[in-house]
Design an enzyme around this catalytic site. Structure first.
Site, mmCIF file in Angstrom:
data_model
loop_
_atom_site.group_PDB
_atom_site.id
_atom_site.type_symbol
_atom_site.label_atom_id
_atom_site.label_comp_id
_atom_site.label_asym_id
_atom_site.label_seq_id
_atom_site.Cartn_x
_atom_site.Cartn_y
_atom_site.Cartn_z
ATOM 1 N N LYS A 37 -29.856 -62.771 -3.455
ATOM 2 C CA LYS A 37 -29.937 -62.652 -1.987
ATOM 3 C C LYS A 37 -31.330 -62.236 -1.511
ATOM 4 C CE LYS A 37 -28.310 -57.913 -1.344
ATOM 5 N NZ LYS A 37 -29.583 -57.376 -0.893
ATOM 6 N N THR A 38 -32.013 -61.357 -2.284
ATOM 7 C CA THR A 38 -33.353 -60.930 -1.861
ATOM 8 C C THR A 38 -34.308 -62.113 -1.880
ATOM 9 O OG1 THR A 38 -32.897 -58.766 -2.821
ATOM 10 C CG2 THR A 38 -35.183 -59.225 -2.259
ATOM 11 N N ASP A 221 -30.579 -57.481 6.077
ATOM 12 C CA ASP A 221 -30.102 -57.385 4.699
ATOM 13 C C ASP A 221 -28.885 -56.454 4.649
ATOM 14 O OD1 ASP A 221 -30.052 -57.702 1.966
ATOM 15 O OD2 ASP A 221 -31.676 -56.284 1.559
ATOM 16 N N GLU A 222 -28.012 -56.616 3.627
ATOM 17 C CA GLU A 222 -26.836 -55.752 3.430
ATOM 18 C C GLU A 222 -26.043 -55.598 4.731
ATOM 19 O OE1 GLU A 222 -26.070 -55.059 0.520
ATOM 20 O OE2 GLU A 222 -27.802 -54.550 -0.711
ATOM 21 N N GLN A 252 -18.643 -56.217 -1.263
ATOM 22 C CA GLN A 252 -19.383 -55.027 -1.679
ATOM 23 C C GLN A 252 -19.501 -54.004 -0.548
ATOM 24 O OE1 GLN A 252 -22.752 -55.510 -4.578
ATOM 25 N NE2 GLN A 252 -22.623 -57.646 -3.960
ATOM 26 N N ARG A 605 -22.068 -54.564 -12.070
ATOM 27 C CA ARG A 605 -23.343 -53.918 -12.445
ATOM 28 C C ARG A 605 -23.734 -54.316 -13.872
ATOM 29 N NH1 ARG A 605 -25.050 -54.071 -8.187
ATOM 30 N NH2 ARG A 605 -23.086 -55.163 -7.840
#
Length: 718
Positions: A37-38, A221-222, A252, A605
């Protein structure tokens, strides 16, 4: 402007490219864990600048952490042949601070206004309470700070609250004085930074128009972590000509307890008609087995946008599910496995232990210290360094040694009992002149009337409390003693009044301290040492361990909430038991969907190897409790897991069933005589619950009545 090779759409997969290059005015990118995503966010900015001739300064990119903002800026500076220092890339607080600086006069702030942090905020509230003679035995400054911040996150000023209960009305009185104090002193807290910016844009048309004209594209973002006021801010900063590019993952969204609104994802699509939705489902982080487990678990949530993570990578190792006999067995397994991986040349910082509750760290910390393995608590303190633990230990220390001035200073006003700095200074001077410890000086100082009556009474109350603790330390065992100290010192009730996640964590730590004491009940000690001495020495050594420079490369330990955004080759996800994970509170409050998202975050993770453990019995609150495996384990497909450990139960998905099967039925065990491995023989006198949650009460011949969970108690009918 020259473009370097870093801007290359060919480096994107098809879904990423579709999102980056889409011409829709408003876009929502649902980006799964590890889906890049970044990269998409950065490439979107570059695409706007390079292919669409946007000025870099007409783009606003909002992140949730300074770390993320720094990473985006760093990657942009590599790609753009121009200075990007003044680009609008930063956190919500950073962006709003910049707007306030440029408009300080319009928001009635001095040019050199100062930002205060949480500690400053609490100190100011303490001063306000003292100056206004507000009783701090009933109202804690930290609770007031939490109340004020929550109100600001909801865009509510002190004159607009609608509280009607007594405590909230008191909080609001302090909020009002606090607002006046900050305004007159030119101080701005974190909540105020965003609230005042929002108010500026709402009330000043010229300023709003300026930013509407400035920002042609806003990227967030997020997005799943935005709260009420942040969403409001985004909305007011967009005009009909602004494009929105929101990136997030509804699976998330794990910060509901601190105000994040997963509903904002739906809201965005309703408020911005024609928003185009893109899904990034290809994962570049984890193996196929790890992703299959994550997908299978999260499928059980109803309220989600829907996506299915996949990878071109191989299936990888099966997920190891370790069934431990108790939490000591669980810790031994984890630490032995870590030692094996270190021997295989994995670095210590490539290994993480993730847990639901902070209190779980203690047993793992002790084993790591014993084995000489360096570790680091990510985003927190080691168990015996935590404030609430040090407070209880300080009560013990001063009861054992009245000369311990350091412990006295720590807890004489903890919890608050009206003993302020002025009183302490008088006592310090008196004790110095009499060559006595601070504690021993109290009755003599009161006799000489050096304090006000109120202060003297408070000190005498503390003096007598330590005498009571002294008598407690002379009876019963260590777990009982610590439990009593926690109770009579009122440390526990201090946190029970506070409903925040942080307060709940502190309560869990206090309960874990009682469990820690349990391990000292039957230890061998030196003939010149008491169990209390041994325990106090143990707490000192453990809190002081690992401060050297060779501890830089450490095993990483953290809560699941702290792990978001991180990844590790090897992950140990521990304590997968009902009432621990999912937590008892989430079950009672029917908030299982957020707990399941937290589990999804934990699973994703892991890059190469994932270990999940649960204990069949766990010491909690100083007693032994039988535990049911977490329902999340039953939601994983059996083909991706390998069960190992103590008498593993077969509770993984088979066909369409995901329920853990009942082991006994009520009518087959009620009234029967049974045998238990530890408690001996007894009779079943009561039952409650059904299926996997069936509990029985057994009247044992030797140890009396105990409640047990049938699924894990291993009772034998005799």
């Amino acid at each position: 402007m020259t473009m370097s090779s870093n801007y290359n759409l060919n480096n994107l997969n098809e879904a990423q490219r579709d999102a980056v290059c889409n011409l829709s005015q408003n876009s929502l990118v649902i980006a799964g864990a590890g889906s890049g995503k970044t990269r998409v966010l950065i490439q979107r900015i570059l695409w706007l600048i390079e292919d669409n001739e946007f000025s870099p300064f007409s783009i606003l990119a909002v992140t949730f952490t300074n770390k993320a903002a720094k990473e985006i800026k760093g990657r942009l500076s590599e790609s753009l042949n121009t200075s990007i220092e003044s680009m609008w890339v930063g956190t919500f607080h950073g962006i709003c601070y910049r707007i306030l600086r440029a408009n300080y006069q319009k928001v009635l702030l001095p040019k050199n206004f100062q930002i205060i942090d949480t500690d400053d905020q609490v100190r100011i509230i303490k001063r306000i309470m003292k100056d206004n003679e507000i009783d701090n035995s009933q109202i804690m400054p930290k609770q007031v700070a939490w109340y004020i911040n929550k109100k600001k996150d909801q865009s509510v000023r002190s004159n607009r609250t609608k509280d009607d209960d007594f405590i909230s009305i008191q909080y609001n009185k302090i909020y009002k004085i606090y607002e006046e104090y900050c305004n007159s002193s030119g101080l701005v807290d974190f909540g105020e930074i965003i609230l005042r910016t929002l108010e500026l844009l709402k009330t000043n048309k010229d300023v709003k128009s300026y930013y509407h004209n400035l920002f042609k594209s806003i990227l967030i973002d997020e997005f799943q972590d935005t709260n009420t006021i942040q969403y409001e801010l985004i909305k007011i900063m967009t005009s009909k000509d602004t494009s929105i590019f929101a990136v997030g993952d509804d699976d998330q969204s794990i910060y509901g307890w601190r105000g994040a609104k997963i509903e904002n994802i739906d809201k965005l699509q309703k408020d911005y008609k024609g928003t185009k939705v893109f899904r990034l489902e290809q994962n570049y982080r984890s193996t196929g087995n790890i992703l299959n487990a994550a997908n299978s678990v999260i499928l059980n949530n109803d309220a989600r946008m829907g996506k299915n993570l996949w990878t071109e990578d191989k299936s990888g190792d099966p997920i190891k599910i370790f069934s431990a006999s108790d939490e000591i067995d669980e810790a031994n397994f984890v630490i032995e496995s870590i030692q094996n991986h270190i021997a295989e040349d994995f670095k210590r910082n490539e290994i993480a232990i993730l847990y639901r509750s902070n209190a779980q760290s203690r047993v793992f910390e002790e084993k790591l210290i014993t084995k000489g393995i360096p570790y680091k608590i990510y985003g927190g303190f080691r168990f015996f360094e935590r404030a609430e633990i040090k407070d209880v230990v300080a009560y013990m220390r001063i009861a054992v040694s009245n000369n311990d001035d350091n412990s006295f200073e720590r807890i004489v006003n903890t919890p608050p009992r009206g003993i302020g700095e002025k009183t302490k200074n008088l006592l310090r001077e008196f004790s110095k002149s009499k060559k006595l410890s601070l504690y021993e000086s109290i009755p003599f100082a009161i006799e000489e009337s050096i304090f006000t009556k109120k202060a003297g009474d408070s000190l005498l109350q503390f003096y007598n409390l330590i005498q009571i603790i002294k008598s407690v330390l002379e009876k019963d065992d260590l777990p009982y003693q610590i439990n009593e100290i926690i109770k009579i010192s009122q440390i526990k009730s201090m946190y029970e009044k506070n409903k925040t996640e942080q307060a709940r964590s502190k309560l869990e730590n206090l309960d874990e301290l009682v469990s820690a004491a349990q391990e000292f009940v039957n230890i061998d000690i030196d003939e010149n040492e008491t169990i209390i001495d041994a325990f106090l020495t143990h707490t000192s050594l453990e809190s002081g361990e690992g401060q050297g420079s060779d501890w830089d490369e450490c095993v990483q330990m953290m809560t699941l909430h702290s792990s978001k955004g991180l990844e590790f080759p090897i992950v140990f996800l521990v304590g997968l038991e009902e009432n621990l994970f999912p937590s008892r509170m989430s079950i009672e409050e029917e908030n299982l969907e957020e707990e399941r998202r937290l589990c999804y975050v934990g699973i994703t993770r892991a890059r190469k190897k994932l270990y999940i453990s649960h204990a069949q019995m766990r010491r909690q609150y100083g007693s032994e409790n039988y535990c049911m495996p977490s329902r999340f384990l039953s939601e994983m497909p059996k083909e991706v897991v390998e069960e190992i450990g103590y008498n593993p139960k077969k509770f993984f998905k088979r066909g369409n069933t995901s329920n853990i099967k009942n082991i006994y039925k009520e009518n087959t065990i009620m009234g029967k005589r049974v045998a238990h491995k530890k408690f001996g023989e007894g009779v079943v006198i009561s039952t409650e619950g059904s299926d996997s949650n069936t509990r029985v009460q057994v009247s044992f011949d030797e140890v009396g009545s105990k409640w047990l969970i049938l699924a894990v108690a291993n009772l034998e009918i005799i």
